[in-house]
Enzyme design. Sequence first.
Site, PDB file in Angstrom:
ATOM      1  N   ASP A 171       3.178  82.486  43.893  1.00  0.00           N
ATOM      2  CA  ASP A 171       4.487  82.878  44.419  1.00  0.00           C
ATOM      3  C   ASP A 171       5.128  83.996  43.612  1.00  0.00           C
ATOM      4  O   ASP A 171       4.641  84.369  42.538  1.00  0.00           O
ATOM      5  CB  ASP A 171       5.424  81.657  44.487  1.00  0.00           C
ATOM      6  CG  ASP A 171       5.382  80.795  43.224  1.00  0.00           C
ATOM      7  OD1 ASP A 171       4.884  81.262  42.190  1.00  0.00           O
ATOM      8  OD2 ASP A 171       5.845  79.643  43.287  1.00  0.00           O
TER       9      ASP A 171
ATOM     10  N   ASN B 201      11.828  68.336  42.391  1.00  0.00           N
ATOM     11  CA  ASN B 201      11.900  67.744  43.737  1.00  0.00           C
ATOM     12  C   ASN B 201      10.507  67.670  44.371  1.00  0.00           C
ATOM     13  O   ASN B 201      10.374  67.565  45.580  1.00  0.00           O
ATOM     14  CB  ASN B 201      12.855  68.562  44.622  1.00  0.00           C
ATOM     15  CG  ASN B 201      12.418  70.014  44.761  1.00  0.00           C
ATOM     16  OD1 ASN B 201      11.354  70.395  44.259  1.00  0.00           O
ATOM     17  ND2 ASN B 201      13.225  70.822  45.430  1.00  0.00           N
TER      18      ASN B 201
ATOM     19  N   HIS C 246       8.297  69.994  44.588  1.00  0.00           N
ATOM     20  CA  HIS C 246       7.760  71.179  45.271  1.00  0.00           C
ATOM     21  C   HIS C 246       6.505  71.683  44.569  1.00  0.00           C
ATOM     22  O   HIS C 246       6.315  71.455  43.372  1.00  0.00           O
ATOM     23  CB  HIS C 246       8.823  72.284  45.427  1.00  0.00           C
ATOM     24  CG  HIS C 246       9.205  73.014  44.193  1.00  0.00           C
ATOM     25  ND1 HIS C 246      10.517  73.189  43.802  1.00  0.00           N
ATOM     26  CD2 HIS C 246       8.479  73.677  43.262  1.00  0.00           C
ATOM     27  CE1 HIS C 246      10.569  73.903  42.695  1.00  0.00           C
ATOM     28  NE2 HIS C 246       9.340  74.219  42.342  1.00  0.00           N
TER      29      HIS C 246
ATOM     30  N   GLU D 122       9.310  74.018  49.289  1.00  0.00           N
ATOM     31  CA  GLU D 122      10.355  73.038  49.045  1.00  0.00           C
ATOM     32  C   GLU D 122      10.176  71.834  49.983  1.00  0.00           C
ATOM     33  O   GLU D 122       9.434  71.923  50.968  1.00  0.00           O
ATOM     34  CB  GLU D 122      11.731  73.685  49.290  1.00  0.00           C
ATOM     35  CG  GLU D 122      12.030  74.887  48.391  1.00  0.00           C
ATOM     36  CD  GLU D 122      12.406  74.490  46.958  1.00  0.00           C
ATOM     37  OE1 GLU D 122      12.125  73.347  46.540  1.00  0.00           O
ATOM     38  OE2 GLU D 122      12.986  75.329  46.252  1.00  0.00           O
TER      39      GLU D 122
HETATM   40  C1  GLP Z   1       8.908  77.042  39.908  1.00  0.00           C
HETATM   41  C2  GLP Z   1       7.556  77.525  40.437  1.00  0.00           C
HETATM   42  C3  GLP Z   1       6.555  76.400  40.575  1.00  0.00           C
HETATM   43  C4  GLP Z   1       6.569  75.540  39.342  1.00  0.00           C
HETATM   44  C5  GLP Z   1       7.926  74.923  39.152  1.00  0.00           C
HETATM   45  C6  GLP Z   1       8.018  74.038  37.941  1.00  0.00           C
HETATM   46  O1  GLP Z   1       9.839  76.724  40.880  1.00  0.00           O
HETATM   47  N1  GLP Z   1       7.644  78.230  41.651  1.00  0.00           N
HETATM   48  O2  GLP Z   1       5.276  76.946  40.828  1.00  0.00           O
HETATM   49  O3  GLP Z   1       5.590  74.548  39.448  1.00  0.00           O
HETATM   50  O4  GLP Z   1       8.878  75.950  39.021  1.00  0.00           O
HETATM   51  O5  GLP Z   1       8.215  74.796  36.802  1.00  0.00           O
HETATM   52  P1  GLP Z   1       7.956  74.326  35.327  1.00  0.00           P
HETATM   53  O6  GLP Z   1       6.498  74.260  35.166  1.00  0.00           O
HETATM   54  O7  GLP Z   1       8.586  75.388  34.466  1.00  0.00           O
HETATM   55  O8  GLP Z   1       8.626  73.024  35.183  1.00  0.00           O
END
Ligand code: GLP
Length: 252
Positions: free
Chosen positions: A65, A134, A136, A141
């Site tokens: 992404d 959440n 995702h 989402e």
């Molecule tokens: C973002 C990314 C996800 C990631 C998530 C969790 O929203 N788009 O790909 O898994 O955050 O992030 P973190 O690993 O920093 O907790």
Amino acid sequence: MKVLIVPTKEIGAKIVALRIEGLIRINFKVVLGLATGSSPEPLYDELVARGNQIDWQDVKTFNLDEYVGLQPNHDQSYRSFMDKHLFDLIKIPNSQTTIPNGMAANIELSCTKYEDAITDAGGIDLQILGIGNNAHIAFNEPGSAFDSRTRQVELDEATRQANKRFFGGDIEKVPTHAISMGMATIMEAREIYLLGWGFGKSGALARAIEGPVSPEVPASVLQLHPNATFVIDTMAAQQLKHPDRYTTVAQF
Ligand code: GLP
């Protein structure tokens, strides 16, 4: 779906790095799907530490992404993140690393081309995922359709709140939209590792691993994948109801 409970994120990262290294040894032309965020950081540290042991020359990567509206050189763009944590530190040709273009004039067209590029590369051999609070995955989402593909998405308020720490704590600076690989795109990867560390992720992980498969819990879709592994540390496993059902790694 498998679940591997590891004592620390460093050990989890080592296990997944070894798998990636092994895959590249068997087939130089591996296609990796990569993630950003704090969850994959120990994995990237481990891959960087392996240095010349891994031949990156023919490896291709596709990221999950990117924020819409951030220039690639913006310090919070996912391109910058990947350059800083991995690409600039290993010998991979820049042209073989692909990230969705959050500045594309025609986002819909660029999303179609992104899917085509993955197909042309032969599909993703191994996909890395993190998980949001959440549940995702990428920026899919809750409510994302299981047949969704790379597209522009609107970010949940909860996700923007969680990510504002990277934007000086100012939610106004967090983009409202992103481009994200879809649920179907992710599920087509041949092998998937979702990394989850710390108690903060334990609720989302329990719902994803042991709850019903539902678009409301995007990561739960991995229960349907024939070769997906949740690699989670002891704290992240705290809310699982049946930890005895999973593989626990005592030491490594
Ligand atoms: C973002 C990314 C996800 C990631 C998530 C969790 O929203 N788009 O790909 O898994 O955050 O992030 P973190 O690993 O920093 O907790």
